[in-house]
Design an enzyme around this catalytic site. Sequence first.
Site, mmCIF file in Angstrom:
data_model
loop_
_atom_site.group_PDB
_atom_site.id
_atom_site.type_symbol
_atom_site.label_atom_id
_atom_site.label_comp_id
_atom_site.label_asym_id
_atom_site.label_seq_id
_atom_site.Cartn_x
_atom_site.Cartn_y
_atom_site.Cartn_z
ATOM 1 N N ARG A 83 51.523 26.410 43.383
ATOM 2 C CA ARG A 83 50.968 27.567 42.686
ATOM 3 C C ARG A 83 52.050 28.391 41.986
ATOM 4 N NH1 ARG A 83 45.630 29.058 44.596
ATOM 5 N NH2 ARG A 83 44.950 27.690 46.285
ATOM 6 N N ARG A 166 41.592 38.675 40.508
ATOM 7 C CA ARG A 166 42.200 37.423 40.956
ATOM 8 C C ARG A 166 42.511 36.522 39.763
ATOM 9 N NH1 ARG A 166 37.680 35.487 44.824
ATOM 10 N NH2 ARG A 166 38.864 33.554 44.887
#
Length: 216
Positions: A83, A166
Amino acid sequence: MGPPGAGKGTQAKVLAKQLSLAHISTGDLLRQNVADGSELGKKAKEYMDAGALVPDELVTEMLISRFSRSDIAKGFILDGYPRTINQAQSLDEVLKSKNMPIDLVVDLNTSERMIVQRLSGRLVCRKCAANFHKTNMPPKKPMICDNCNGELYQRPDDNEATIMNRLAVYRKDSAPLIKYYADKGKLQSVPADGAANDVLNIVVGVVKKYNDSHKV
C-alpha cells in the site's frame, strides 16, 4: 491494487481459484497469526488492540513466513499489499531473494460514485469476515453468512462521509505507488465499475495476454 470498494478481495479470491494460484491477503495473514497465537501474531495484536497500524516490518515478516510454503511455487496473487512505496520496496527485496519478482500489477480503476454505492451497502461476517452486499450480493438468509452462518454487520466506517475521506487518503497514498509500478512497466489499469464477473473477465484477459507474451 485499487481504492476501497474496488473489489480487490473479491477479484483476487476468484482469480486465484481460476488460475490455481495461491491467494495471499495481508489482512487474512494478520488475523490468522493473531488467532494462532504465533509470536508475530502476539506482537501484531498489541498494535491492533491499541488501535494502531501494524508496522511494515511485522507484516513483511509474516509475508516472508508465508512465502516459505510450497503452494507459491507456480505463483501467487497478492491482495491488499503493498500500500506504500516502503512496502513495495521491502516486497521487492523479499521476492528478489526467492527469484520470484512481481510480474504484473493490476489497478482496479473505480469511480467515486461506484465506490460509495458498494461500500455503503457492504455487509461483513463477524465470524469469517466474508463480504456480502445489501443489493449487489445479498446473503441467502437476511444478515446471515452463507459460508459459516455467522452474523453479518455493517462496518461503522462504511458511510458516505467516511468513505470519501478514506478515498482521498487512498488517492494521495497510492499515487506514488502507481507511478512506482508504472515506471517498471508492470502496471495494467482495468475499468472496474462493472459487475464482478465482467471485471473478472477483463482481468483474466490481461493476465492471459501477459502470460502469452512471456512464454519461453
